[in-house]
Design an enzyme around this catalytic site. Sequence first.
Site, PDB file in Angstrom:
ATOM      1  N   ARG A  22       2.211 -18.788   7.892  1.00 53.84           N
ATOM      2  CA  ARG A  22       3.670 -18.567   7.816  1.00 53.84           C
ATOM      3  C   ARG A  22       4.214 -17.059   8.309  1.00 53.84           C
ATOM      4  NH1 ARG A  22       3.001 -23.049   7.105  1.00 53.84           N
ATOM      5  NH2 ARG A  22       4.103 -24.390   5.944  1.00 53.84           N
TER       6      ARG A  22
ATOM      7  N   SER B  61      11.020 -25.320   2.563  1.00 52.66           N
ATOM      8  CA  SER B  61      10.477 -24.347   1.478  1.00 52.66           C
ATOM      9  C   SER B  61      11.068 -22.972   1.230  1.00 52.66           C
ATOM     10  CB  SER B  61       9.125 -24.187   1.678  1.00 52.66           C
ATOM     11  OG  SER B  61       8.432 -25.464   1.619  1.00 52.66           O
TER      12      SER B  61
ATOM     13  N   GLU C  66      10.282 -17.405   1.879  1.00 50.25           N
ATOM     14  CA  GLU C  66       9.817 -17.936   3.518  1.00 50.25           C
ATOM     15  C   GLU C  66      11.067 -17.840   4.236  1.00 50.25           C
ATOM     16  OE1 GLU C  66       7.430 -21.588   3.518  1.00 50.25           O
ATOM     17  OE2 GLU C  66       8.609 -21.792   5.365  1.00 50.25           O
TER      18      GLU C  66
HETATM   19  C1  LIG Z   1      14.379 -29.769   5.997  1.00 53.58           C
HETATM   20  C2  LIG Z   1      13.505 -28.503   6.223  1.00 53.58           C
HETATM   21  C3  LIG Z   1      11.948 -28.818   6.400  1.00 53.58           C
HETATM   22  C4  LIG Z   1      11.179 -27.722   6.822  1.00 53.58           C
HETATM   23  N1  LIG Z   1       9.671 -27.975   6.970  1.00 53.58           N
HETATM   24  C5  LIG Z   1       9.076 -26.868   7.307  1.00 53.58           C
HETATM   25  C6  LIG Z   1       7.730 -27.340   7.508  1.00 53.58           C
HETATM   26  O1  LIG Z   1       7.226 -28.348   7.116  1.00 53.58           O
HETATM   27  N2  LIG Z   1       7.079 -26.280   7.992  1.00 53.58           N
HETATM   28  C7  LIG Z   1       7.465 -25.184   8.320  1.00 53.58           C
HETATM   29  O2  LIG Z   1       6.582 -24.146   8.852  1.00 53.58           O
HETATM   30  N3  LIG Z   1       8.682 -24.799   8.343  1.00 53.58           N
HETATM   31  C8  LIG Z   1       9.519 -25.664   7.883  1.00 53.58           C
HETATM   32  N4  LIG Z   1      11.132 -25.381   7.909  1.00 53.58           N
HETATM   33  C9  LIG Z   1      11.519 -24.418   8.267  1.00 53.58           C
HETATM   34  C10 LIG Z   1      12.026 -24.135   9.747  1.00 53.58           C
HETATM   35  O3  LIG Z   1      12.091 -25.752  10.001  1.00 53.58           O
HETATM   36  C11 LIG Z   1      11.122 -23.527  10.750  1.00 53.58           C
HETATM   37  O4  LIG Z   1      11.028 -22.035  10.226  1.00 53.58           O
HETATM   38  C12 LIG Z   1      11.674 -23.509  11.984  1.00 53.58           C
HETATM   39  O5  LIG Z   1      10.704 -22.825  12.879  1.00 53.58           O
HETATM   40  C13 LIG Z   1      13.078 -22.954  12.363  1.00 53.58           C
HETATM   41  O6  LIG Z   1      13.697 -23.030  13.555  1.00 53.58           O
HETATM   42  P1  LIG Z   1      15.093 -22.686  13.800  1.00 53.58           P
HETATM   43  O7  LIG Z   1      15.263 -22.412  15.380  1.00 53.58           O
HETATM   44  O8  LIG Z   1      16.036 -23.153  13.024  1.00 53.58           O
HETATM   45  O9  LIG Z   1      14.918 -20.727  13.535  1.00 53.58           O
HETATM   46  P2  LIG Z   1      16.166 -19.802  12.867  1.00 53.58           P
HETATM   47  O10 LIG Z   1      16.222 -20.331  11.348  1.00 53.58           O
HETATM   48  O11 LIG Z   1      17.179 -19.947  13.793  1.00 53.58           O
HETATM   49  O12 LIG Z   1      15.344 -18.617  12.992  1.00 53.58           O
HETATM   50  C14 LIG Z   1      14.125 -18.381  12.141  1.00 53.58           C
HETATM   51  C15 LIG Z   1      13.617 -16.924  12.433  1.00 53.58           C
HETATM   52  O13 LIG Z   1      13.278 -16.773  13.524  1.00 53.58           O
HETATM   53  C16 LIG Z   1      13.789 -15.877  14.608  1.00 53.58           C
HETATM   54  N5  LIG Z   1      13.858 -16.208  15.992  1.00 53.58           N
HETATM   55  C17 LIG Z   1      14.562 -17.437  16.141  1.00 53.58           C
HETATM   56  N6  LIG Z   1      14.422 -17.782  17.497  1.00 53.58           N
HETATM   57  C18 LIG Z   1      13.753 -16.853  17.866  1.00 53.58           C
HETATM   58  C19 LIG Z   1      13.450 -16.476  19.075  1.00 53.58           C
HETATM   59  N7  LIG Z   1      13.693 -17.127  20.348  1.00 53.58           N
HETATM   60  N8  LIG Z   1      12.761 -15.261  19.446  1.00 53.58           N
HETATM   61  C20 LIG Z   1      12.629 -14.401  18.474  1.00 53.58           C
HETATM   62  N9  LIG Z   1      12.905 -14.701  17.045  1.00 53.58           N
HETATM   63  C21 LIG Z   1      13.599 -15.815  17.135  1.00 53.58           C
HETATM   64  C22 LIG Z   1      15.248 -15.486  13.415  1.00 53.58           C
HETATM   65  O14 LIG Z   1      15.504 -14.468  13.980  1.00 53.58           O
HETATM   66  C23 LIG Z   1      14.937 -15.822  12.187  1.00 53.58           C
HETATM   67  O15 LIG Z   1      14.261 -14.573  11.750  1.00 53.58           O
HETATM   68  C24 LIG Z   1      11.926 -26.653   7.526  1.00 53.58           C
HETATM   69  C25 LIG Z   1      13.115 -26.451   7.125  1.00 53.58           C
HETATM   70  C26 LIG Z   1      13.854 -27.536   6.819  1.00 53.58           C
HETATM   71  C27 LIG Z   1      15.524 -27.206   6.999  1.00 53.58           C
END
Ligand SMILES: Cc1cc2nc3c(=O)[nH]c(=O)nc-3n(C[C@H](O)[C@H](O)[C@H](O)COP(=O)(O)OP(=O)(O)OC[C@H]3O[C@@H](n4cnc5c(N)ncnc54)[C@H](O)[C@@H]3O)c2cc1C
Length: 338
Positions: A165, A237, A334
Amino acid sequence: MEKLYSNYPLKEHNSFGVDALAQYFYEFSETKEIEKFAKEKLKDYNTFKILGSGNNILLKGDIKGVIIKPTGKKIDIISKTDDDITIRAEAGIDWDWLVDYTIKQKWYGLENLSLIPGSVGAAPVQNIGAYGVEVEQFIESVEVISLQTSKIYDIEHENCNFGYRYSIFKTPENRDLLILSVKFKLLLKPRPNLSYKALSDSFNNIEEANPDKIREKVIEIRNSKLPDPKIIGNAGSFFKNPVVSKAVASQLIEQHPNIPNWNAPDNQTKFSAAWFIEQCGLKGHISKSGAGTYKHQPLVLVNHGKASGSDIWNFAQKVIAEVKNKFGIELEPEVNIW
Ligand SMILES: Cc1cc2nc3c(=O)[nH]c(=O)nc-3n(C[C@H](O)[C@H](O)[C@H](O)COP(=O)(O)OP(=O)(O)OC[C@H]3O[C@@H](n4cnc5c(N)ncnc54)[C@H](O)[C@@H]3O)c2cc1C
Protein backbone atom coordinates in the site's frame (compact mmCIF):
# COMPACT_ATOMS: atom_id res chain seq x y z
CA MET A 1 -12.11 19.15 -22.40
CA GLU A 2 -11.54 21.22 -19.26
CA LYS A 3 -13.97 22.74 -16.76
CA LEU A 4 -13.59 24.87 -13.66
CA TYR A 5 -16.27 25.12 -10.97
CA SER A 6 -16.49 27.01 -7.68
CA ASN A 7 -18.21 25.86 -4.46
CA TYR A 8 -18.46 22.42 -6.00
CA PRO A 9 -20.36 19.67 -4.07
CA LEU A 10 -18.21 16.60 -3.35
CA LYS A 11 -20.89 14.19 -2.06
CA GLU A 12 -20.87 12.23 -5.33
CA HIS A 13 -17.05 12.31 -5.42
CA ASN A 14 -16.28 10.38 -2.22
CA SER A 15 -17.30 6.83 -1.35
CA PHE A 16 -18.10 7.75 2.28
CA GLY A 17 -20.86 9.97 0.84
CA VAL A 18 -19.69 12.89 2.99
CA ASP A 19 -21.31 16.21 2.20
CA ALA A 20 -18.57 18.81 1.64
CA LEU A 21 -17.69 21.58 -0.81
CA ALA A 22 -14.56 22.21 -2.84
CA GLN A 23 -13.72 25.90 -3.08
CA TYR A 24 -12.67 25.22 -6.70
CA PHE A 25 -12.86 22.05 -8.79
CA TYR A 26 -10.93 21.72 -12.07
CA GLU A 27 -11.25 18.73 -14.41
CA PHE A 28 -9.34 18.13 -17.63
CA SER A 29 -8.99 15.39 -20.22
CA GLU A 30 -6.04 16.60 -22.37
CA THR A 31 -2.42 16.82 -21.23
CA LYS A 32 -1.95 20.23 -22.88
CA GLU A 33 -4.82 21.58 -20.73
CA ILE A 34 -3.25 20.61 -17.39
CA GLU A 35 0.16 21.76 -18.65
CA LYS A 36 -1.24 25.25 -19.34
CA PHE A 37 -3.25 25.25 -16.09
CA ALA A 38 -0.14 24.31 -14.06
CA LYS A 39 1.98 26.95 -15.82
CA GLU A 40 -0.46 29.85 -15.79
CA LYS A 41 -3.33 29.33 -13.34
CA LEU A 42 -2.31 27.14 -10.42
CA LYS A 43 -0.45 29.98 -8.69
CA ASP A 44 -3.82 31.77 -8.25
CA TYR A 45 -4.92 29.09 -5.75
CA ASN A 46 -3.47 28.74 -2.25
CA THR A 47 -3.32 25.00 -2.40
CA PHE A 48 -4.42 21.98 -4.45
CA LYS A 49 -5.37 18.32 -4.12
CA ILE A 50 -5.55 15.60 -6.78
CA LEU A 51 -8.71 13.50 -6.97
CA GLY A 52 -9.47 10.23 -8.75
CA SER A 53 -12.87 8.67 -7.97
CA GLY A 54 -12.72 9.40 -4.22
CA ASN A 55 -12.76 5.78 -2.97
CA ASN A 56 -9.76 6.19 -0.71
CA ILE A 57 -10.27 9.59 0.91
CA LEU A 58 -12.04 10.90 3.99
CA LEU A 59 -13.16 14.53 3.78
CA LYS A 60 -12.99 16.00 7.29
CA GLY A 61 -14.67 19.18 6.03
CA ASP A 62 -14.84 21.59 3.08
CA ILE A 63 -11.74 21.69 0.89
CA LYS A 64 -9.86 24.96 0.41
CA GLY A 65 -8.00 25.74 -2.83
CA VAL A 66 -8.55 23.72 -5.99
CA ILE A 67 -9.24 20.02 -6.49
CA ILE A 68 -7.75 18.74 -9.76
CA LYS A 69 -9.29 15.71 -11.44
CA PRO A 70 -7.96 14.00 -14.59
CA THR A 71 -10.72 12.56 -16.78
CA GLY A 72 -8.80 11.35 -19.89
CA LYS A 73 -9.80 7.83 -20.93
CA LYS A 74 -7.54 6.89 -23.87
CA ILE A 75 -5.79 3.52 -24.20
CA ASP A 76 -2.86 2.92 -26.61
CA ILE A 77 -0.92 -0.20 -27.48
CA ILE A 78 2.79 0.59 -27.13
CA SER A 79 4.42 -2.72 -28.10
CA LYS A 80 3.78 -6.44 -28.38
CA THR A 81 5.93 -9.60 -28.30
CA ASP A 82 4.93 -13.29 -28.47
CA ASP A 83 4.51 -13.31 -24.69
CA ASP A 84 3.32 -9.88 -23.62
CA ILE A 85 1.74 -6.59 -24.59
CA THR A 86 2.50 -3.12 -23.25
CA ILE A 87 -0.38 -0.63 -23.10
CA ARG A 88 -0.72 2.93 -21.85
CA ALA A 89 -3.98 3.75 -20.04
CA GLU A 90 -4.98 7.29 -19.05
CA ALA A 91 -5.66 8.25 -15.43
CA GLY A 92 -9.40 8.91 -15.81
CA ILE A 93 -10.30 5.34 -16.83
CA ASP A 94 -12.34 3.40 -14.27
CA TRP A 95 -10.09 0.69 -12.82
CA ASP A 96 -12.57 -2.18 -13.04
CA TRP A 97 -13.52 -1.17 -16.58
CA LEU A 98 -9.83 -1.58 -17.50
CA VAL A 99 -9.62 -5.01 -15.84
CA ASP A 100 -12.71 -6.18 -17.71
CA TYR A 101 -11.51 -4.68 -21.01
CA THR A 102 -8.04 -6.26 -20.80
CA ILE A 103 -9.45 -9.72 -20.05
CA LYS A 104 -11.83 -9.39 -23.03
CA GLN A 105 -8.83 -8.48 -25.23
CA LYS A 106 -7.07 -11.63 -23.88
CA TRP A 107 -4.44 -9.50 -22.11
CA TYR A 108 -3.94 -11.07 -18.70
CA GLY A 109 -2.63 -10.36 -15.21
CA LEU A 110 -5.07 -7.88 -13.69
CA GLU A 111 -7.90 -10.38 -13.09
CA ASN A 112 -7.24 -10.79 -9.33
CA LEU A 113 -7.65 -7.01 -8.98
CA SER A 114 -11.24 -7.08 -10.27
CA LEU A 115 -13.83 -4.78 -8.71
CA ILE A 116 -11.40 -2.58 -6.74
CA PRO A 117 -13.23 0.75 -6.94
CA GLY A 118 -11.25 3.68 -8.31
CA SER A 119 -9.41 5.18 -11.25
CA VAL A 120 -6.34 4.02 -13.18
CA GLY A 121 -4.47 7.16 -12.05
CA ALA A 122 -4.84 6.25 -8.37
CA ALA A 123 -3.86 2.57 -8.78
CA PRO A 124 -0.07 3.11 -8.46
CA VAL A 125 -0.45 5.63 -5.60
CA GLN A 126 -1.09 3.02 -2.92
CA ASN A 127 -0.07 0.08 -5.15
CA ILE A 128 -3.54 -1.45 -5.02
CA GLY A 129 -3.58 -5.10 -4.14
CA ALA A 130 -5.97 -7.99 -3.55
CA TYR A 131 -6.15 -11.79 -3.71
CA GLY A 132 -2.39 -12.33 -3.92
CA VAL A 133 -1.60 -9.68 -6.56
CA GLU A 134 -0.33 -6.10 -6.38
CA VAL A 135 -0.69 -3.79 -9.37
CA GLU A 136 3.06 -3.00 -9.38
CA GLN A 137 3.66 -6.50 -10.78
CA PHE A 138 2.21 -5.26 -14.08
CA ILE A 139 3.35 -1.61 -14.10
CA GLU A 140 6.23 -0.73 -16.40
CA SER A 141 6.23 3.04 -15.80
CA VAL A 142 4.04 5.93 -14.68
CA GLU A 143 3.68 9.17 -16.66
CA VAL A 144 3.42 12.26 -14.44
CA ILE A 145 3.24 16.02 -14.64
CA SER A 146 4.87 18.00 -11.85
CA LEU A 147 2.29 20.64 -10.95
CA GLN A 148 5.15 22.73 -9.58
CA THR A 149 7.40 22.80 -12.67
CA SER A 150 4.82 21.72 -15.36
CA LYS A 151 7.40 19.14 -16.56
CA ILE A 152 5.99 15.88 -17.95
CA TYR A 153 8.05 12.70 -17.61
CA ASP A 154 7.93 8.94 -17.06
CA ILE A 155 8.94 7.33 -13.76
CA GLU A 156 10.17 3.79 -14.34
CA HIS A 157 8.92 0.97 -12.11
CA GLU A 158 12.20 0.64 -10.21
CA ASN A 159 12.02 4.31 -9.18
CA CYS A 160 8.42 4.15 -7.89
CA ASN A 161 9.54 2.43 -4.66
CA PHE A 162 6.43 0.24 -4.57
CA GLY A 163 5.64 -1.55 -1.31
CA TYR A 164 2.61 -2.74 0.67
CA ARG A 165 0.00 0.00 0.00
CA TYR A 166 2.92 2.32 -0.72
CA SER A 167 4.80 4.16 -3.47
CA ILE A 168 6.73 7.42 -3.88
CA PHE A 169 3.41 9.04 -4.85
CA LYS A 170 2.37 8.87 -1.18
CA THR A 171 5.29 10.96 0.10
CA PRO A 172 4.83 14.68 0.94
CA GLU A 173 7.76 15.70 -1.31
CA ASN A 174 5.97 14.19 -4.34
CA ARG A 175 2.52 15.61 -3.67
CA ASP A 176 2.89 17.82 -6.76
CA LEU A 177 3.07 14.76 -9.07
CA LEU A 178 -0.17 14.19 -10.94
CA ILE A 179 -0.32 10.80 -12.68
CA LEU A 180 -1.43 11.27 -16.30
CA SER A 181 -1.21 7.66 -17.47
CA VAL A 182 0.17 4.26 -16.53
CA LYS A 183 2.05 1.82 -18.76
CA PHE A 184 1.09 -1.81 -18.05
CA LYS A 185 2.91 -4.90 -19.34
CA LEU A 186 0.31 -7.68 -19.56
CA LEU A 187 0.56 -11.37 -20.41
CA LEU A 188 -0.71 -12.88 -23.66
CA LYS A 189 -0.79 -16.35 -22.11
CA PRO A 190 -2.78 -16.73 -18.88
CA ARG A 191 -0.78 -17.35 -15.71
CA PRO A 192 -3.45 -17.83 -13.01
CA ASN A 193 -2.41 -16.67 -9.54
CA LEU A 194 -4.23 -18.74 -6.91
CA SER A 195 -1.83 -18.03 -4.06
CA TYR A 196 -4.68 -16.52 -1.99
CA LYS A 197 -6.41 -19.35 -0.13
CA ALA A 198 -9.98 -18.02 -0.27
CA LEU A 199 -9.61 -17.75 -4.05
CA SER A 200 -8.11 -21.21 -4.63
CA ASP A 201 -10.72 -22.71 -2.25
CA SER A 202 -13.48 -21.22 -4.40
CA PHE A 203 -12.56 -23.57 -7.28
CA ASN A 204 -13.69 -27.21 -7.11
CA ASN A 205 -11.27 -27.96 -9.89
CA ILE A 206 -8.10 -25.83 -10.14
CA GLU A 207 -7.88 -26.66 -13.87
CA GLU A 208 -10.95 -24.45 -14.39
CA ALA A 209 -9.13 -21.37 -13.12
CA ASN A 210 -8.76 -19.24 -16.25
CA PRO A 211 -8.69 -15.40 -16.07
CA ASP A 212 -12.44 -15.06 -16.84
CA LYS A 213 -13.34 -17.50 -14.06
CA ILE A 214 -10.90 -15.83 -11.65
CA ARG A 215 -12.55 -12.47 -12.33
CA GLU A 216 -15.97 -14.04 -11.72
CA LYS A 217 -14.87 -15.64 -8.42
CA VAL A 218 -13.10 -12.50 -7.17
CA ILE A 219 -16.25 -10.46 -7.87
CA GLU A 220 -18.36 -13.07 -6.09
CA ILE A 221 -16.10 -13.12 -3.00
CA ARG A 222 -15.78 -9.32 -2.86
CA ASN A 223 -19.54 -8.81 -3.16
CA SER A 224 -20.13 -11.24 -0.29
CA LYS A 225 -17.55 -9.61 2.00
CA LEU A 226 -17.44 -5.87 1.37
CA PRO A 227 -20.21 -3.27 1.61
CA ASP A 228 -21.15 -1.52 -1.63
CA PRO A 229 -20.30 2.20 -1.15
CA LYS A 230 -23.46 3.09 -3.11
CA ILE A 231 -25.48 1.52 -0.29
CA ILE A 232 -23.29 2.02 2.82
CA GLY A 233 -20.63 4.74 2.62
CA ASN A 234 -17.12 3.35 3.12
CA ALA A 235 -13.59 3.49 1.71
CA GLY A 236 -12.62 -0.19 1.92
CA SER A 237 -9.98 -1.07 4.53
CA PHE A 238 -9.59 2.04 6.65
CA PHE A 239 -6.35 0.96 8.37
CA LYS A 240 -3.21 -0.80 7.14
CA ASN A 241 -2.37 -4.16 8.66
CA PRO A 242 0.39 -3.31 11.18
CA VAL A 243 3.89 -4.62 10.40
CA VAL A 244 6.24 -4.82 13.40
CA SER A 245 9.71 -6.09 14.36
CA LYS A 246 10.16 -9.73 15.42
CA ALA A 247 10.85 -8.55 19.01
CA VAL A 248 7.50 -6.73 19.30
CA ALA A 249 5.78 -9.61 17.50
CA SER A 250 7.05 -12.32 19.85
CA GLN A 251 5.79 -10.37 22.89
CA LEU A 252 2.34 -10.07 21.33
CA ILE A 253 2.27 -13.75 20.34
CA GLU A 254 3.31 -14.75 23.88
CA GLN A 255 0.49 -12.67 25.41
CA HIS A 256 -2.10 -13.73 22.78
CA PRO A 257 -1.20 -17.22 21.48
CA ASN A 258 -4.11 -17.26 19.00
CA ILE A 259 -3.23 -13.96 17.32
CA PRO A 260 -3.12 -14.37 13.50
CA ASN A 261 0.23 -13.29 12.01
CA TRP A 262 2.27 -13.59 8.83
CA ASN A 263 5.92 -13.16 7.89
CA ALA A 264 6.59 -9.79 6.24
CA PRO A 265 9.65 -8.57 4.30
CA ASP A 266 12.78 -7.39 6.20
CA ASN A 267 12.36 -9.98 8.95
CA GLN A 268 9.17 -8.35 10.24
CA THR A 269 5.73 -9.71 11.17
CA LYS A 270 2.35 -8.56 9.86
CA PHE A 271 -0.75 -8.65 12.07
CA SER A 272 -4.41 -8.32 11.19
CA ALA A 273 -5.81 -4.85 11.96
CA ALA A 274 -9.31 -6.39 11.78
CA TRP A 275 -8.42 -8.85 14.57
CA PHE A 276 -7.24 -6.05 16.89
CA ILE A 277 -10.43 -4.05 16.26
CA GLU A 278 -12.65 -7.08 16.82
CA GLN A 279 -10.84 -7.91 20.09
CA CYS A 280 -11.68 -4.38 21.29
CA GLY A 281 -15.37 -5.25 20.84
CA LEU A 282 -15.77 -2.84 17.94
CA LYS A 283 -16.89 -5.24 15.17
CA GLY A 284 -20.25 -4.00 13.86
CA HIS A 285 -20.15 -1.05 16.29
CA ILE A 286 -22.37 1.93 15.40
CA SER A 287 -21.74 5.20 17.23
CA LYS A 288 -24.42 7.86 17.77
CA SER A 289 -23.20 9.88 14.79
CA GLY A 290 -23.74 6.91 12.44
CA ALA A 291 -20.00 6.23 12.00
CA GLY A 292 -19.02 2.65 12.78
CA THR A 293 -17.45 -0.57 11.55
CA TYR A 294 -18.94 -3.03 9.06
CA LYS A 295 -20.64 -6.01 10.71
CA HIS A 296 -18.78 -8.59 8.57
CA GLN A 297 -15.38 -6.82 8.42
CA PRO A 298 -14.36 -4.41 11.22
CA LEU A 299 -11.44 -3.05 9.18
CA VAL A 300 -14.00 -1.25 7.02
CA LEU A 301 -15.27 1.93 8.67
CA VAL A 302 -18.75 2.81 7.47
CA ASN A 303 -21.10 5.74 7.35
CA HIS A 304 -24.41 4.22 8.45
CA GLY A 305 -26.34 7.39 7.94
CA LYS A 306 -25.57 11.03 8.05
CA ALA A 307 -22.19 11.01 9.77
CA SER A 308 -20.03 13.96 8.78
CA GLY A 309 -16.38 13.53 7.78
CA SER A 310 -15.27 14.72 11.21
CA ASP A 311 -17.65 12.23 12.92
CA ILE A 312 -15.99 9.42 10.94
CA TRP A 313 -12.52 10.76 11.77
CA ASN A 314 -13.42 11.00 15.50
CA PHE A 315 -14.60 7.40 15.41
CA ALA A 316 -11.37 6.33 13.63
CA GLN A 317 -9.39 7.99 16.42
CA LYS A 318 -11.42 6.11 19.04
CA VAL A 319 -10.51 2.84 17.26
CA ILE A 320 -6.82 3.82 17.14
CA ALA A 321 -6.84 4.74 20.86
CA GLU A 322 -8.59 1.53 21.99
CA VAL A 323 -6.27 -0.74 19.99
CA LYS A 324 -3.22 1.17 21.28
CA ASN A 325 -4.49 0.92 24.85
CA LYS A 326 -5.16 -2.83 24.69
CA PHE A 327 -2.28 -4.04 22.47
CA GLY A 328 0.28 -1.20 22.33
CA ILE A 329 -0.06 -1.16 18.52
CA GLU A 330 -0.77 2.10 16.70
CA LEU A 331 -3.03 1.55 13.69
CA GLU A 332 -2.22 3.75 10.71
CA PRO A 333 -4.94 4.88 8.26
CA GLU A 334 -4.69 3.47 4.74
CA VAL A 335 -7.29 6.04 3.67
CA ASN A 336 -6.09 9.57 2.84
CA ILE A 337 -7.43 12.08 5.37
CA TRP A 338 -8.25 15.44 3.71
C1 LIG B 1 -15.45 -1.05 -1.13
C2 LIG B 1 -13.97 -0.74 -1.33
C3 LIG B 1 -13.08 -1.78 -1.48
C4 LIG B 1 -11.71 -1.52 -1.67
N1 LIG B 1 -10.85 -2.58 -1.83
C5 LIG B 1 -9.53 -2.35 -2.03
C6 LIG B 1 -8.64 -3.46 -2.24
O1 LIG B 1 -9.02 -4.63 -2.27
N2 LIG B 1 -7.32 -3.18 -2.43
C7 LIG B 1 -6.84 -1.89 -2.44
O2 LIG B 1 -5.62 -1.72 -2.63
N3 LIG B 1 -7.67 -0.84 -2.25
C8 LIG B 1 -9.00 -1.03 -2.05
N4 LIG B 1 -9.85 0.03 -1.85
C9 LIG B 1 -9.31 1.39 -1.87
C10 LIG B 1 -9.46 2.09 -3.26
O3 LIG B 1 -10.28 1.34 -4.09
C11 LIG B 1 -8.11 2.30 -3.93
O4 LIG B 1 -7.25 3.04 -3.11
C12 LIG B 1 -8.25 3.02 -5.28
O5 LIG B 1 -7.02 3.04 -5.96
C13 LIG B 1 -8.77 4.44 -5.10
O6 LIG B 1 -8.93 5.04 -6.37
P1 LIG B 1 -9.62 6.45 -6.52
O7 LIG B 1 -9.52 6.84 -7.94
O8 LIG B 1 -10.96 6.42 -5.94
O9 LIG B 1 -8.62 7.35 -5.65
P2 LIG B 1 -8.96 8.63 -4.76
O10 LIG B 1 -9.67 8.19 -3.52
O11 LIG B 1 -9.60 9.68 -5.57
O12 LIG B 1 -7.50 9.10 -4.36
C14 LIG B 1 -6.69 8.30 -3.53
C15 LIG B 1 -5.31 8.96 -3.40
O13 LIG B 1 -4.65 8.95 -4.66
C16 LIG B 1 -4.35 10.28 -5.09
N5 LIG B 1 -4.60 10.32 -6.54
C17 LIG B 1 -5.75 9.97 -7.17
N6 LIG B 1 -5.60 10.10 -8.51
C18 LIG B 1 -4.34 10.55 -8.71
C19 LIG B 1 -3.57 10.90 -9.88
N7 LIG B 1 -4.08 10.82 -11.12
N8 LIG B 1 -2.30 11.35 -9.69
C20 LIG B 1 -1.76 11.45 -8.46
N9 LIG B 1 -2.42 11.15 -7.32
C21 LIG B 1 -3.70 10.70 -7.45
C22 LIG B 1 -5.28 11.19 -4.31
O14 LIG B 1 -4.70 12.48 -4.14
C23 LIG B 1 -5.40 10.44 -2.99
O15 LIG B 1 -4.28 10.72 -2.18
C24 LIG B 1 -11.23 -0.19 -1.68
C25 LIG B 1 -12.14 0.87 -1.54
C26 LIG B 1 -13.50 0.60 -1.37
C27 LIG B 1 -14.47 1.75 -1.25
